[in-house]
Design a protein around this motif. Structure first.
Motif, PDB file in Angstrom:
ATOM      1  N   PHE A  35      -6.965  10.523 -17.452  1.00  0.00           N
ATOM      2  CA  PHE A  35      -7.588   9.672 -16.473  1.00  0.00           C
ATOM      3  C   PHE A  35      -6.917   8.184 -16.421  1.00  0.00           C
ATOM      4  O   PHE A  35      -7.090   8.418 -14.753  1.00  0.00           O
ATOM      5  N   ARG A  36      -7.128   7.762 -17.171  1.00  0.00           N
ATOM      6  CA  ARG A  36      -6.240   6.650 -16.874  1.00  0.00           C
ATOM      7  C   ARG A  36      -4.791   6.596 -16.533  1.00  0.00           C
ATOM      8  O   ARG A  36      -4.486   6.008 -15.988  1.00  0.00           O
ATOM      9  N   SER A  37      -4.793   7.747 -17.768  1.00  0.00           N
ATOM     10  CA  SER A  37      -2.491   8.051 -17.219  1.00  0.00           C
ATOM     11  C   SER A  37      -1.980   8.858 -16.186  1.00  0.00           C
ATOM     12  O   SER A  37      -1.253   8.579 -15.546  1.00  0.00           O
ATOM     13  N   LEU A  38      -3.507   9.566 -14.656  1.00  0.00           N
ATOM     14  CA  LEU A  38      -2.792   9.448 -13.630  1.00  0.00           C
ATOM     15  C   LEU A  38      -2.725   8.361 -12.354  1.00  0.00           C
ATOM     16  O   LEU A  38      -2.697   8.385 -11.462  1.00  0.00           O
ATOM     17  N   HIS A  39      -2.890   7.120 -12.931  1.00  0.00           N
ATOM     18  CA  HIS A  39      -3.245   5.905 -12.204  1.00  0.00           C
ATOM     19  C   HIS A  39      -1.285   5.044 -12.191  1.00  0.00           C
ATOM     20  O   HIS A  39      -1.652   4.248 -12.830  1.00  0.00           O
ATOM     21  N   VAL A  40      -0.468   5.173 -11.692  1.00  0.00           N
ATOM     22  CA  VAL A  40       0.765   5.263 -11.432  1.00  0.00           C
ATOM     23  C   VAL A  40       0.952   4.263  -9.817  1.00  0.00           C
ATOM     24  O   VAL A  40       1.136   5.484  -8.945  1.00  0.00           O
ATOM     25  N   PRO A  41       1.706   3.303  -9.802  1.00  0.00           N
ATOM     26  CA  PRO A  41       2.210   2.358  -8.746  1.00  0.00           C
ATOM     27  C   PRO A  41       2.921   3.541  -8.351  1.00  0.00           C
ATOM     28  O   PRO A  41       4.204   3.652  -8.939  1.00  0.00           O
ATOM     29  N   GLY A  42       2.689   3.712  -7.273  1.00  0.00           N
ATOM     30  CA  GLY A  42       4.065   4.831  -6.017  1.00  0.00           C
ATOM     31  C   GLY A  42       3.844   5.725  -6.567  1.00  0.00           C
ATOM     32  O   GLY A  42       4.334   6.867  -5.522  1.00  0.00           O
ATOM     33  N   ARG A  43       3.008   6.621  -7.362  1.00  0.00           N
ATOM     34  CA  ARG A  43       3.061   7.881  -7.273  1.00  0.00           C
ATOM     35  C   ARG A  43       1.190   8.111  -7.601  1.00  0.00           C
ATOM     36  O   ARG A  43       0.584   8.093  -8.637  1.00  0.00           O
ATOM     37  N   GLU A  96      -3.789  -1.679   6.612  1.00  0.00           N
ATOM     38  CA  GLU A  96      -2.703  -2.054   7.253  1.00  0.00           C
ATOM     39  C   GLU A  96      -1.831  -2.584   5.841  1.00  0.00           C
ATOM     40  O   GLU A  96      -1.640  -2.886   5.290  1.00  0.00           O
ATOM     41  N   PRO A  97      -0.481  -1.371   6.240  1.00  0.00           N
ATOM     42  CA  PRO A  97       0.534  -2.087   5.482  1.00  0.00           C
ATOM     43  C   PRO A  97       0.894  -2.977   5.040  1.00  0.00           C
ATOM     44  O   PRO A  97       1.434  -3.274   3.866  1.00  0.00           O
ATOM     45  N   GLY A  98       1.141  -4.221   5.861  1.00  0.00           N
ATOM     46  CA  GLY A  98       1.967  -5.522   5.854  1.00  0.00           C
ATOM     47  C   GLY A  98       0.592  -5.783   4.868  1.00  0.00           C
ATOM     48  O   GLY A  98       0.322  -6.930   3.292  1.00  0.00           O
ATOM     49  N   THR A  99      -1.066  -5.935   4.899  1.00  0.00           N
ATOM     50  CA  THR A  99      -1.617  -6.133   3.771  1.00  0.00           C
ATOM     51  C   THR A  99      -2.017  -5.628   2.599  1.00  0.00           C
ATOM     52  O   THR A  99      -1.901  -6.215   1.660  1.00  0.00           O
ATOM     53  N   LEU A 100      -1.579  -4.325   2.466  1.00  0.00           N
ATOM     54  CA  LEU A 100      -1.579  -3.302   1.204  1.00  0.00           C
ATOM     55  C   LEU A 100      -0.433  -4.049   0.607  1.00  0.00           C
ATOM     56  O   LEU A 100      -0.318  -4.168  -0.935  1.00  0.00           O
ATOM     57  N   GLU A 101       0.880  -4.010   1.243  1.00  0.00           N
ATOM     58  CA  GLU A 101       1.813  -4.829   0.584  1.00  0.00           C
ATOM     59  C   GLU A 101       1.266  -6.331  -0.303  1.00  0.00           C
ATOM     60  O   GLU A 101       1.345  -6.354  -1.721  1.00  0.00           O
ATOM     61  N   LEU A 102       0.605  -6.939   0.685  1.00  0.00           N
ATOM     62  CA  LEU A 102      -0.161  -7.957   0.006  1.00  0.00           C
ATOM     63  C   LEU A 102      -0.491  -7.762  -1.517  1.00  0.00           C
ATOM     64  O   LEU A 102      -0.094  -8.372  -2.070  1.00  0.00           O
ATOM     65  N   LEU A 103      -1.288  -6.954  -0.901  1.00  0.00           N
ATOM     66  CA  LEU A 103      -2.707  -6.954  -2.663  1.00  0.00           C
ATOM     67  C   LEU A 103      -1.568  -6.315  -3.194  1.00  0.00           C
ATOM     68  O   LEU A 103      -1.865  -6.437  -4.751  1.00  0.00           O
ATOM     69  N   VAL A 104      -0.766  -5.282  -3.054  1.00  0.00           N
ATOM     70  CA  VAL A 104      -0.140  -4.893  -4.468  1.00  0.00           C
ATOM     71  C   VAL A 104       0.669  -5.636  -5.272  1.00  0.00           C
ATOM     72  O   VAL A 104       0.747  -5.122  -6.404  1.00  0.00           O
ATOM     73  N   ASP A 105       1.271  -6.686  -4.086  1.00  0.00           N
ATOM     74  CA  ASP A 105       2.254  -7.542  -5.143  1.00  0.00           C
ATOM     75  C   ASP A 105       1.539  -9.104  -5.842  1.00  0.00           C
ATOM     76  O   ASP A 105       1.567  -9.534  -6.592  1.00  0.00           O
ATOM     77  N   GLY A 106       0.049  -8.888  -5.012  1.00  0.00           N
ATOM     78  CA  GLY A 106      -0.243  -9.755  -5.592  1.00  0.00           C
ATOM     79  C   GLY A 106      -1.628  -9.733  -6.744  1.00  0.00           C
ATOM     80  O   GLY A 106      -2.211 -10.116  -7.836  1.00  0.00           O
ATOM     81  N   PRO A 144      -0.797   7.575   6.355  1.00  0.00           N
ATOM     82  CA  PRO A 144       0.060   9.184   5.234  1.00  0.00           C
ATOM     83  C   PRO A 144      -0.251   8.941   3.673  1.00  0.00           C
ATOM     84  O   PRO A 144      -0.014   7.521   3.341  1.00  0.00           O
ATOM     85  N   VAL A 145      -0.615   9.429   2.838  1.00  0.00           N
ATOM     86  CA  VAL A 145      -0.568   9.481   1.717  1.00  0.00           C
ATOM     87  C   VAL A 145       1.421   8.962   1.119  1.00  0.00           C
ATOM     88  O   VAL A 145       1.485   8.160   0.313  1.00  0.00           O
ATOM     89  N   ALA A 146       1.758   9.096   1.880  1.00  0.00           N
ATOM     90  CA  ALA A 146       3.209   8.860   1.384  1.00  0.00           C
ATOM     91  C   ALA A 146       4.063   7.875   1.773  1.00  0.00           C
ATOM     92  O   ALA A 146       4.677   7.076   0.628  1.00  0.00           O
ATOM     93  N   GLU A 147       2.896   7.410   2.948  1.00  0.00           N
ATOM     94  CA  GLU A 147       3.492   5.688   3.160  1.00  0.00           C
ATOM     95  C   GLU A 147       2.829   4.849   2.035  1.00  0.00           C
ATOM     96  O   GLU A 147       3.377   3.940   1.394  1.00  0.00           O
ATOM     97  N   LEU A 148       1.660   5.666   1.691  1.00  0.00           N
ATOM     98  CA  LEU A 148       0.715   4.608   0.937  1.00  0.00           C
ATOM     99  C   LEU A 148       1.502   4.251  -0.289  1.00  0.00           C
ATOM    100  O   LEU A 148       1.384   3.117  -1.075  1.00  0.00           O
ATOM    101  N   SER A 149       2.120   5.784  -1.034  1.00  0.00           N
ATOM    102  CA  SER A 149       2.780   5.927  -2.176  1.00  0.00           C
ATOM    103  C   SER A 149       4.232   4.766  -2.306  1.00  0.00           C
ATOM    104  O   SER A 149       4.396   4.107  -3.392  1.00  0.00           O
ATOM    105  N   ALA A 150       4.981   4.859  -0.955  1.00  0.00           N
ATOM    106  CA  ALA A 150       5.342   4.157  -0.966  1.00  0.00           C
ATOM    107  C   ALA A 150       5.882   2.792  -0.640  1.00  0.00           C
ATOM    108  O   ALA A 150       5.915   1.504  -1.283  1.00  0.00           O
ATOM    109  N   LEU A 151       4.133   2.270  -0.439  1.00  0.00           N
ATOM    110  CA  LEU A 151       3.845   0.809  -0.205  1.00  0.00           C
ATOM    111  C   LEU A 151       3.214   0.009  -2.049  1.00  0.00           C
ATOM    112  O   LEU A 151       3.536  -1.124  -1.751  1.00  0.00           O
ATOM    113  N   GLY A 152       3.707   1.304  -3.133  1.00  0.00           N
ATOM    114  CA  GLY A 152       3.142   1.489  -4.034  1.00  0.00           C
ATOM    115  C   GLY A 152       1.530   0.769  -5.110  1.00  0.00           C
ATOM    116  O   GLY A 152       1.454   0.581  -6.161  1.00  0.00           O
ATOM    117  N   VAL A 153       0.349   1.887  -3.757  1.00  0.00           N
ATOM    118  CA  VAL A 153      -1.176   1.819  -4.121  1.00  0.00           C
ATOM    119  C   VAL A 153      -0.575   3.410  -5.328  1.00  0.00           C
ATOM    120  O   VAL A 153      -0.254   3.795  -4.811  1.00  0.00           O
TER     121      VAL A 153
END
Length: 277
Positions: free
Chosen positions: A14-22, A194-204, A219-228
């Protein structure tokens, strides 16, 4: 609970499934049938929704359901699927850190390998969130309890700053840093889409970010690209299922027709799926 794979192995998986961007995508379950359907749809793991589980047990959400009833349901779900299970345990089903530790031991006994622990407060006369220090103590107790059992439980610290209007990015990052130091593995920030907010959270945030998604969210594809790293449906699927019950009942009682029922799952297929175990 599956016997072929030990709890520790499932926790590591389960731990291994948490991959930023995937991101790990979790259509949340609330009972054994929803869990089996979600697994059958191809989910790599099953996570419970505390709201959906509480509703299924006839309780309201928001720290109103008692630990024993909640974790009995989690145990049933863990026994019903072969994929790892993560339990949404609200704020820990306990008033203090020692009680949270007791809950974590019960979670592991139920066969779950991840938890969500939220920082919201629901008692009348309290603030919307627990203090950073108190919540960090509760997370540290959860970490210590899991480690003492030798299980790398994935602790997802839910921060309700956005959801409860208690703050935005700066306060969220402050709390996230403290909770990560206390032993949280991931950070869940429902209400931030909001994508800009998510970018700040991913980076911070020094750790995987979990987002609550649904209508109106990217959509999930956009969240993936943001590094979620994790995308959860939360209670949305349970809400949609209960809305169907309400619509079908009203149509039958008021109009005497059955159109709402036209897209139901095939009886034989559903029965076969549930007879496999």
């Amino acid at each position: 609970m599956t016997t072929e794979k030990p709890l520790r192995d499932r926790a590591l998986a389960f731990r291994s499934l948490h991959v930023p961007g995937r991101p790990l995508v979790l259509p949340n379950a609330w009972d054994t049938t929803s869990a089996r359907l979600i697994e059958d749809a191809g989910a790599a793991a099953v996570a419970t929704t505390s709201a959906g589980l509480a509703w299924a047990l006839g309780s309201a959400d928001g720290d109103r359901l008692d630990r024993d009833r909640a974790l009995a349901a989690v145990a049933d779900i863990a026994a019903a699927v072969d994929v790892p299970v993560s339990a949404d345990i609200e704020s820990g089903y306990a008033r203090d850190a020692a009680g949270v530790a007791d809950t974590i031991r019960a979670v592991l006994a139920a066969g779950a390998v991840g938890v969500n622990i939220e920082d919201a407060l629901y008692e009348a006369g309290t603030g919307p969130l627990r203090s950073v220090a108190e919540q960090a103590e509760r997370i540290a107790a959860a970490r210590e309890a899991a480690d003492a059992e030798g299980i790398p439980l994935f602790i997802n610290a839910r921060i309700d700053t956005f959801l409860r209007g208690a703050g935005e990015v700066d306060l969220t990052l402050e709390r996230a840093a403290a909770f990560r130091t206390a032993g949280a593995d991931g950070i869940f920030v429902p209400g931030a889409v909001e994508p800009g907010t998510l970018e700040l959270l991913v980076d911070g945030i020094d750790g995987p970010l979990n987002v609550l998604a649904g209508p109106g969210a990217p959509p999930v594809a956009e969240l993936s690209a943001l590094g979620v790293a994790r995308v959860s449906a939360g209670s949305a699927i349970a809400q949609a299922a209960h809305a169907l019950v309400h619509r079908a009942a009203r149509e039958l009682l008021q109009a005497g027709t059955y159109e709402t029922l036209s897209d139901g799952l095939d009886y034989g297929e559903l029965n076969k799926l549930l007879a496999l175990r």
